[in-house]
Structure formats: structure tokens, C-alpha cells
Design an enzyme around this catalytic site. Sequence first.
Site, PDB file in Angstrom:
ATOM      1  N   ASP A  22       0.860  -1.184  -0.094  1.00 59.80           N
ATOM      2  CA  ASP A  22       0.073   0.062  -0.010  1.00 59.80           C
ATOM      3  C   ASP A  22       1.128   1.228   0.201  1.00 59.80           C
ATOM      4  OD1 ASP A  22      -2.067   1.727  -0.056  1.00 59.80           O
ATOM      5  OD2 ASP A  22      -3.248   0.742   1.623  1.00 59.80           O
TER       6      ASP A  22
HETATM    7  C1  BGC Z   1      -5.006   3.256  -0.083  1.00 57.74           C
HETATM    8  C2  BGC Z   1      -5.128   2.138  -1.167  1.00 57.74           C
HETATM    9  C3  BGC Z   1      -4.945   3.042  -2.559  1.00 57.74           C
HETATM   10  C4  BGC Z   1      -3.673   3.826  -2.261  1.00 57.74           C
HETATM   11  C5  BGC Z   1      -3.310   4.289  -3.849  1.00 57.74           C
HETATM   12  C6  BGC Z   1      -3.787   4.171   0.000  1.00 57.74           C
HETATM   13  O1  BGC Z   1      -3.828   5.201   0.802  1.00 57.74           O
HETATM   14  O2  BGC Z   1      -5.203   2.551   1.269  1.00 57.74           O
HETATM   15  O3  BGC Z   1      -6.340   1.688  -1.266  1.00 57.74           O
HETATM   16  O4  BGC Z   1      -4.875   1.907  -3.389  1.00 57.74           O
HETATM   17  O5  BGC Z   1      -3.488   4.634  -1.412  1.00 57.74           O
HETATM   18  O6  BGC Z   1      -4.191   5.293  -4.168  1.00 57.74           O
END
Ligand code: BGC
Length: 741
Positions: free
Chosen positions: A299
Site C-alpha cells: 500500500d
Molecule cells: C489506499 C489504497 C490505495 C492507495 C493508492 C492508499 O492510501 O489505502 O487503497 O490504492 O492509497 O491510491
Amino acid sequence: MRTLKKILKALGALFLVLVALAAFLLWWTHPKRPVTGTFVREAGAGAFKFTDIPRGRALGDEEVDGYARKLLAEMTLRQKVLQMSGDSSLWDVLKLITIDKGKYNDTPITAGADTRLAIPPIGFSDGPRGVVMNHSTAFPVAMARGASWDRDLQRRFGDVVGKEIRAQGGTLWGGVCVNLLRHPSWGRAQETLGEDPYLLGELSVASMEAVQAHNVMGCAKHYALNSIEETRTKVDVRVDERTLREVYLPHFKRLADAEVASFMSAYNRVNGDYSGESRHLLREILKEEWGYRGFVMSDFFMGVYDGKKAALAGLDLEMPWTKAYGPALVAAVEKGEVPAAVIDEAVLRLLRRKIEYATRPDPVAYPPTVVRAAEHTALAREVAEKSIVLLKNDGLLPLDEKALKSVAVVGRLADAPNLGDHGSSRVYPPDTVTVVEGLREALGAARVVHEPGADLARARRAAKAADAVVVVAGFDHSDEGEYIPEKPSRDEWGGDRESLALKAADRELILAVAAENPRTVVVLIAASAVTVEEWREKVGAILLAFYPGEEGGRAFAGILLGRVNPSGRLPFTVPKDASQLPPFDNTSLSVEYGPYHGYTLAQKKGWEPRYAFGHGLGYTTFSYANPALDTAAVKADGTVVASVDVTNTGARAGETVVQLYAGFPESKVDRPVRLLRGFERVALAPGETKRVSLPLAAKDLAYYDVGQKAWVVERTGYTLSVGSSSRPADLLTLEFRVTDY
Ligand code: BGC
């Protein structure tokens, strides 16, 4: 005057020095700065390039692997490690905060470009509400689609997502969020599809496969146990192995088996390790036990801390930039702390997917005009129509369109675009139809009065004067959603929802207008369960609309006026109050997840929730009769088929969801009372009967035996129940046995 000039000159010089220093820092901190002798693309022959791989036909697995290995053979260690992190720099983040003013992911977020070998980057676009890039179609949130219980609708949604991503240059969709809804307070509840592992698996695979058919990689996230928002980057979720396997992982396994191209690890820790550094989750379970062939990304920004540990654990890609990987990982390999084979494995996984997806022929073309094509907005509306759940109806709905002289629409959310949270899943359509606009379009402006509701006396007067009242109550991005720590003001940025009940102002408004006019319909805007005890008996009907997407207002008007027969079914349990839920703790840094939540908890305890998992009404009625199983005894590798006659006993055409639950009355181990194991949406004309058959593979009755580290199907008696919801009174139950002969 002279002194002033001198001071100004000195200040000017200082300013220039500061600018130069800032520029240098930006350049220096860019992990991939193209300077010889530092951490960069190496010079070399580059005899075999990505562009040498044949295109336009689907390559077999061995061919893909062969080309990946040829590319790998061309790479230096540093080049390999470059593949393992995103291409974003500090500059991209500064630009996001300053120039882009928070408009996130407008263009694909890239990872692993290599110019020397002509390797294209991955082009990430987020979801799951649609495509985050630019101004794409904004669908109802994922939880609404969970309420459709409709695999085909999910397929059609995925088809649109795939096309819209390709038309905007993306190659990977970060929108397959399948974290199980353990508790309705979870801020990101709207991004997942419900509380049940089977439902999550079925619906997510349907959309994922359709996206991937357009040569866009899917990404299953957040692996695993991510269901508390405000402590998401710190909390350690403790879970026993059996609960992990039976409750929190089956849907991820289903996606891995269906060859989702990638996984995203979660921010939180699981049993002590950050998910992105968890050898147990990534290497032992996902890659070794499940035989998963895709790659795992972290993530974003806060998903990896210890690069060595993450690489050894099986994290293939750090996103969206280099923090823990990059030079530190190169050094770790050079020092022998991380075997070179670990790097090769990660890079091969990335290269194989890139090759596979870049070389396969495209089924259609993707001109820019594909984005928000008329049929895409029409689908957004259909999804909303099929996902809105009619929770209660005392005969008030549908409203008689012809006889209706006036409707009072009250509430601060009634005339505001309200598409869901403002975090990474936000989609930015140019237009959104609100409830008020949808009704005005359907009935003519003259028949629709809007009262925001802040002035209770005015709202009361409007309610009294109207034939019917619609109260739009619930939440928006300030109440629930992804929590962005840089913007800690709860007024702006979601987080976990504070209460299961509506806000006091909404409750007062409902009670006030319902006292004036019992022909009151409450429309709930929320990601998941809202308790309704205080006011439900005072109103004629309750609809749960979720965040219904850019066409939500039109869909709602269609349902209110009976042009559309509601058919959504709850993908979670609505409790009477919080005592019917597992604890939700978003302040502790260590929490325990037990085996029961939602309907399994309610059934285990013998509690009757307010609205059961699978519940939903419509404007017609259905009866279930003549249930039968095709066999009374099945082998552990066999299948039993349950059939039932479903009849539309009302006067309107409608759709219902036939649900199949397995029960374990004779089990020697502790098990849920019953578990969802099948469902089918069926459309029936008035008076029509269809025999619906739902198969169950006996292996899907297994429990996870921790001692044996294996799934075990007990040779014993089971039940299969078919019906319209998880509520015992809505089910017809039959018995069968699993035997060896
Ligand atoms: C989120 C993810 C997301 C990523 C990229 C993170 O803050 O938890 O779900 O895909 O950002 O946008």
C-alpha cells in the site's frame, strides 16, 4: 537608500541560494536520479528488449516466462531493484499537494519503467468506485454493488472500468477491495462488498475478470485484515490461524485462484508483522500454499518500513516510490543479507505480468470518447437501481405518480452531490444528479419542494403541505471514509464513523416531519449499517441508497415512483444496536479479531438483528416451495445441488436473490450456524415460477484444522437452506451427509 539596495540584493541572493538548495534536495532525494555512478539505470548492451517480444497473440505461460528470463538476464542488480519500486518522487507528492491541489491520480501512477530495455511502467489507476483518473464514470460505491448480489452486473461494471482505464493510459486497476466488513463503523466500509467471504469472492471475481479482459491488471487489496481506519498504519490485528483462514482470507484465495494479476498488502500489522513484511501472509500462504503467480505491491507511502524484511517476506513492489527498497535493497543483496534469488523472483513476477498484459491482443479499441460514454452513465444508473435496498415498506411505496400533487424533499444531503469519501477512491465526474434533481426531472419542478431541514419549523410546514415526504439522511465524506493524517480535521476527511445511529439533527428531522405527515420515506445515505430503532416505526418506508453514484438521483426517483422495482439485498447485517456487533476499537494499537461477526455472530448468539443479512423488499412478493437436493449423500470431492421453485406472487415483474446457506449441526468443532454458499438473482414476471438450482461442492463445507494445517471436510450430517435471506424464517432447510462411500 544604498543600504536598502544592499539588503534587497542580499535577500535576492539568499532567495536564489534557497531555491537552488531546494532544487538540489529534490533532485538528490529522487531515488532514480539519472546520474552515472549513483543509483541509476546502468549502461549496457541491451541486446534483448521488451519491444522484441511478439505482440498481438496470447503467449503461453512458458513463452511468457522465457521472455521474462531473457529480460532478467539483461539486467544488472540495480536495474532489477528499480523494477521493484514505483517511479514517483518527492516532487510528485509536492505537486499533488500544491499544483494539483489534492486532485489525486489524474494520470496513471507509474512503476518500473526501464528505458534501456524498453520495459513499460505499470500504470496504476485507483478505484473501486470506478476509475479515479480524470473525469470518469462515478458508479455507486462498492458496497452498493455488493447489495446487488449480481455477478453479471459486476461483470458489466468491470467491462466499463477496463475500457475507461485503457482509454486514459492506465494498465492496472487498484479497485478490487475485498476487506471483509467486520463492523459498520469502519471508515472505508464503502470500498468493500459486504460482510461475507463467499459474497466478496463471487462479486469481486466477476468485476476483476471483466477488467482484466481489457488487458488491465487487477489488484486485490488490502491483504489482509484491514478494517479499522484511524489506526490503519499502526494497529496490530491479532487473529488465530483458523479465523484467518476461514473468515478473512477465503475471498483473497478466490481472487488468487481466478488469477487476479496483483495483490496489495495492507497498512496494518497482522500478528505482529506489517502486512507488507509478513512472510506468513505473502510467502507462506499466498505464494507457496496457494501457488499464486502474480506480484504483490505495498500500500502507498506507509506500507513498507524494513526493506530487507519485506523483500524476504515476498513483497515484490514498493509503491509509489522508493523508500525501503532502492539503494538500501541493493546494498542488502551485495552484503548477502538478501539472496539475489529473492530479487530475481520478484522481478520475474513483475515482468511476467507486464509481458502477459502488454502482448495479448485487445478485444476492442479504446478511443478517449469511451470515457463516460452514454452507455456507461446508463449502467451507473442501472447499478444504483439494482443496489438500493428497500428495508421497510408499510405500503407507502411506490408513490402513485399520477395522483401525487407535491413531494417535500427534506434534508441537507438531498440536493448535494454525495458520491462517497474523498480519499484515494474518489472519482471526479463532471455532473452528479442529486435526489432533488432526480425527482424534479421525473415529476416536474413544480411538484417538488426542497427544504434543507436546518429550520425545523419550515420543514414541518413543508411536510404538512405535501402529499408525501422524503427525508434524505445520513453521511458524507466528512463522516466516514479514508482517513488522511495530513488533514486531521474530521470535518473534511472521513475516518471511522462515530456512531451507528444517524446524527441527532437527522433523527430530530425525521421525527418532526413524520409527526406532521406519516407518508414519510427515509432515504439513508451511508456506506453500511445504520441503526433505525428510534424512528423506524414512525415512518412509512426506509430505503438504503448507499452512495449511489452520479446517476443516483435518477435511480432513486425511479424507485420512489415505481418505475423501477427495488431489488437490492443487504450485504451485511443491520443490528438493533451496537451490542449485536463485535467490538470496534480504533484507538488501541493491538486488537483481537474473533471468528464471529455480522450474521454469524447474531445466529451463534441467537440474536434477532433489525434487518438480516440478505434482507431486502420490493414491490412484489415471492414464494419459495418444493425444495429438494439431488442426493442425500455426497462424497467429499462431490457436489450436491439444491433446487427450489420461486414464484412471483405479486402483480409486478421483479427480481429476487435466491440464497443458499450450509449448516453444520453435527460438527465436532465449533462452527457458525450457517454460511452463505450460493446465490442467484432471478427475474420473474407476475405469476411466473422458475426452478432455481444452486450447486455446492462438498469441499466448500470444510473447516481449517490448525493441527493438521489442512482443510477438513467432516464425514457427517449437514443442512442446506434455500430462501430469501439469512433469517431462519426465510429459509427452507434440507439435510444431507458427506460420506466416503
Ligand atoms: C489506499 C489504497 C490505495 C492507495 C493508492 C492508499 O492510501 O489505502 O487503497 O490504492 O492509497 O491510491
